[in-house]
Write a protein that holds these residues in place. Structure first.
Motif, short mmCIF file in Angstrom:
data_model
loop_
_atom_site.label_atom_id
_atom_site.label_comp_id
_atom_site.label_asym_id
_atom_site.label_seq_id
_atom_site.Cartn_x
_atom_site.Cartn_y
_atom_site.Cartn_z
N LYS A 184 0.82 -1.22 0.00
CA LYS A 184 0.00 0.00 0.00
C LYS A 184 0.86 1.27 0.00
CE LYS A 184 -4.15 2.36 1.43
NZ LYS A 184 -5.09 2.78 2.48
N VAL A 185 1.72 1.33 -1.00
CA VAL A 185 2.52 2.52 -1.26
C VAL A 185 1.99 3.14 -2.55
CG1 VAL A 185 4.82 3.34 -1.93
CG2 VAL A 185 4.57 1.69 -0.07
N GLY A 186 1.44 4.33 -2.47
CA GLY A 186 0.90 4.99 -3.65
C GLY A 186 1.97 5.22 -4.69
N MET A 187 1.59 5.24 -5.97
CA MET A 187 2.56 5.34 -7.07
C MET A 187 2.09 6.35 -8.11
SD MET A 187 5.01 3.19 -6.29
CE MET A 187 5.94 2.67 -7.74
N MET A 188 2.96 7.32 -8.43
CA MET A 188 2.67 8.32 -9.46
C MET A 188 3.82 8.34 -10.46
SD MET A 188 1.25 11.44 -7.09
CE MET A 188 0.25 11.13 -5.63
N ASN A 189 3.53 7.94 -11.68
CA ASN A 189 4.57 7.94 -12.71
C ASN A 189 4.75 9.35 -13.27
OD1 ASN A 189 1.94 7.53 -14.32
ND2 ASN A 189 3.42 8.03 -15.91
N TRP A 190 5.87 9.56 -13.98
CA TRP A 190 6.05 10.86 -14.64
C TRP A 190 5.36 10.84 -16.00
CZ3 TRP A 190 7.58 15.41 -12.74
CH2 TRP A 190 7.52 16.47 -13.65
N GLY A 191 4.47 11.80 -16.23
CA GLY A 191 3.89 12.03 -17.55
C GLY A 191 2.65 11.21 -17.82
N PHE A 192 1.77 11.78 -18.65
CA PHE A 192 0.55 11.06 -19.00
C PHE A 192 0.36 10.98 -20.51
CE2 PHE A 192 -4.17 10.60 -19.26
CZ PHE A 192 -4.21 9.32 -18.71
N VAL A 193 0.04 12.08 -21.17
CA VAL A 193 -0.06 12.07 -22.64
C VAL A 193 1.16 12.81 -23.21
CG1 VAL A 193 -1.39 12.82 -24.65
CG2 VAL A 193 -2.58 12.03 -22.58
N ALA A 194 1.86 12.18 -24.14
CA ALA A 194 3.05 12.78 -24.74
C ALA A 194 2.70 14.08 -25.44
CB ALA A 194 3.69 11.81 -25.72
N GLY A 195 3.49 15.11 -25.20
CA GLY A 195 3.21 16.40 -25.80
C GLY A 195 4.39 17.34 -25.71
N LYS A 196 4.12 18.59 -25.36
CA LYS A 196 5.14 19.63 -25.47
C LYS A 196 6.28 19.50 -24.45
CE LYS A 196 3.74 23.85 -26.60
NZ LYS A 196 2.95 25.12 -26.60
N THR A 197 6.06 18.77 -23.36
CA THR A 197 7.17 18.56 -22.43
C THR A 197 8.25 17.65 -23.01
OG1 THR A 197 6.14 16.65 -21.35
CG2 THR A 197 5.69 18.85 -20.40
N GLN A 198 7.85 16.79 -23.95
CA GLN A 198 8.78 15.86 -24.62
C GLN A 198 9.50 14.94 -23.63
OE1 GLN A 198 9.75 18.55 -28.61
NE2 GLN A 198 11.35 18.40 -27.05
N THR A 199 8.82 14.58 -22.55
CA THR A 199 9.48 13.70 -21.59
C THR A 199 9.38 12.22 -21.99
OG1 THR A 199 7.52 13.78 -20.14
CG2 THR A 199 9.33 15.29 -19.66
N TYR A 200 8.88 11.97 -23.17
CA TYR A 200 9.03 10.63 -23.74
C TYR A 200 10.47 10.41 -24.22
CZ TYR A 200 8.25 13.37 -27.99
OH TYR A 200 8.33 14.33 -28.98
N LEU A 201 11.23 11.51 -24.32
CA LEU A 201 12.66 11.43 -24.63
C LEU A 201 13.44 11.26 -23.34
CD1 LEU A 201 12.78 14.41 -27.16
CD2 LEU A 201 12.76 11.97 -27.73
N PRO A 202 14.58 10.57 -23.36
CA PRO A 202 15.33 10.32 -22.13
C PRO A 202 16.09 11.55 -21.63
CG PRO A 202 16.47 9.35 -24.00
CD PRO A 202 15.16 9.85 -24.52
N TRP A 203 16.54 11.45 -20.38
CA TRP A 203 17.30 12.56 -19.78
C TRP A 203 18.54 12.93 -20.60
CZ3 TRP A 203 16.87 8.90 -15.15
CH2 TRP A 203 15.66 9.11 -14.47
N ASP A 204 19.20 11.92 -21.17
CA ASP A 204 20.47 12.22 -21.88
C ASP A 204 20.25 12.95 -23.21
OD1 ASP A 204 19.66 10.29 -23.72
OD2 ASP A 204 21.31 8.90 -23.31
N SER A 205 18.99 13.25 -23.55
CA SER A 205 18.74 14.03 -24.76
C SER A 205 19.30 15.44 -24.63
CB SER A 205 17.24 14.07 -25.07
OG SER A 205 16.52 14.65 -24.00
N TRP A 206 19.58 15.88 -23.41
CA TRP A 206 20.25 17.18 -23.22
C TRP A 206 21.67 17.14 -23.76
CZ3 TRP A 206 18.60 21.93 -21.54
CH2 TRP A 206 17.28 21.99 -21.11
#
Length: 380
Positions: free
Chosen positions: A318-340
């Motif tokens: 019973k540990v709540g879980m929140m993932n990063w991101g929901f619908v892919a869009g302008k944040t572009q967080t479907y790309l990995p961190w090393d894209s910088w």
């Protein structure tokens, strides 16, 4: 008469202190016992690059939010973690409250109770109101903004403005049952080394040690300001736990920032972009603190953090879980961190999408993942 006056004064003072104090473990656990298994995302609509674009009057889009949160409800999500910004209060406090109220109404329509984040140390240290820039091609979270920005953070004359924001927004919604909890500060010790910080050519971040020292001093004030506003919802600030081997059970090994986070939070929250084995090890360590535990960031496919592996472990505990991101869009967080360091341009694409649950056309990135979420939340 003097004794009676003193008794009245004592009772009022004691009551006020109790209202402004950290919740007892008993109160926190009683609150959590009434909650379902919490599952959700860190949410911004696909057409918002950051917190300002999500909530400013010109770009606030309740229709898109309604459509996306209906999708979240369909897979059993019952919470979202949503970032606010101090500049929204400075720009138009009354308008911001109205839009936040409208957002909460949409959430309630879909049986979603969000955790609202007041401040954030991540990404661009120079936020500006008005039209937000377009995404930088091929880069993860290229327009997300810190709150407060570096200028305000390093200028104590602006702290009364920050206090007014905290007390204003928490006070306005202190009794609102549509809100799950308040997150005081997202990753307060994040110095953005690989984006705006020391390891990147942009280098607009303030020096690491200075930033951490300032935020470490300010974070207790943010907890205090929030408590003085009288919220009926719990307060927290999550520790990042990305690695193995650190002895989180030993307070003597906590950093000064972690000490504030662990000792001021009503409920324990943490971030964990790592393996299922690492998650299984850290949960009992955090639960020994005797308070509810919620993971407010996880799920990075490239870091072996996944719905299918992590949700069953969390549900059992019973540990709540929140993932990063929901619908892919302008944040572009479907790309990995090393894209910088290596932007995904000129036809280059990641072998797997990093964050998010849905593609822009609202189809699942991986149907096995949405099936795993439904199984965890009990949706058929």
């Amino acid at each position: 008469m003097k004794k009676l006056s003193f008794l009245v004064f004592f009772l009022i003072t004691t009551l006020s202190f109790g209202q402004n104090a950290r919740w007892s473990a008993q109160k926190a656990n009683a609150w959590y016992a009434k909650e379902p298994f919490l599952v959700g995302s860190n949410y911004a609509p696909a057409n918002a690059i950051n917190e300002l674009e999500m909530f400013q009057a010109e770009t606030f889009d309740p229709q898109t939010i309604d459509k996306e949160l209906a999708l979240a409800k369909s897979i059993g999500m019952n919470t979202m973690r949503v970032f606010l910004h101090d500049l929204l209060w400075q720009q138009d406090a009354e308008g911001f409250k109205k839009r936040l109220d409208q957002f909460l109404g949409i959430c309630a329509k879909h049986n979603i109770r969000p955790m609202l984040v007041l401040f954030d140390s991540c990404w661009d240290p120079n936020p500006k109101l008005g039209k937000q820039r377009d995404p930088m091609p091929g880069i993860h979270n290229s327009g997300w903004l810190q709150s407060p920005g570096a200028d305000a953070l390093s200028d104590v004359s602006q702290y009364p403005r920050l206090e007014a924001y905290v007390k204003g927004v928490v006070g306005a919604f202190k009794n609102d049952k549509r809100i799950l909890a308040w997150d005081m500060w997202n990753e307060p010790d994040n110095t953005n080394d690989n984006s705006y910080g020391q390891n990147h050519t942009i280098k607009t971040e303030m020096p690491k040690d200075r930033k951490i020292a300032i935020v470490t001093r300010l974070l207790p004030d943010v907890f205090r300001w929030s408590r003085e506003a009288g919220p009926t919802q719990p307060l927290t600030s999550g520790v990042w736990i990305f690695w193995d081997g650190h002895d989180w059970s030993n307070p003597a090994k906590w950093t000064p920032m972690e000490k504030v986070q662990f000792e001021q939070s009503d409920i324990i929250t943490f971030h964990q972009y790592s393996t299922a084995d690492a998650l299984e090890k850290i949960i009992p360590v955090l639960q020994k603190m005797g308070r509810p535990v919620i993971c407010t960031e996880f799920m990075a496919r490239g870091a072996d953090s996944k719905f299918q592996t992590h949700l069953p472990i969390a549900k059992k505990a019973k540990v709540g879980m929140m993932n990063w991101g929901f619908v892919a869009g302008k944040t572009q967080t479907y790309l990995p961190w090393d894209s910088w360091q290596k932007p995904y341009v000129n036809g280059r694409e990641p072998s797997v999408w990093f964050h998010e649950v849905y593609k822009p056309d609202l189809t699942p990135i991986d149907p096995a993942e949405t099936a795993a979420i439904k199984q965890a939340t009990g949706v058929k």
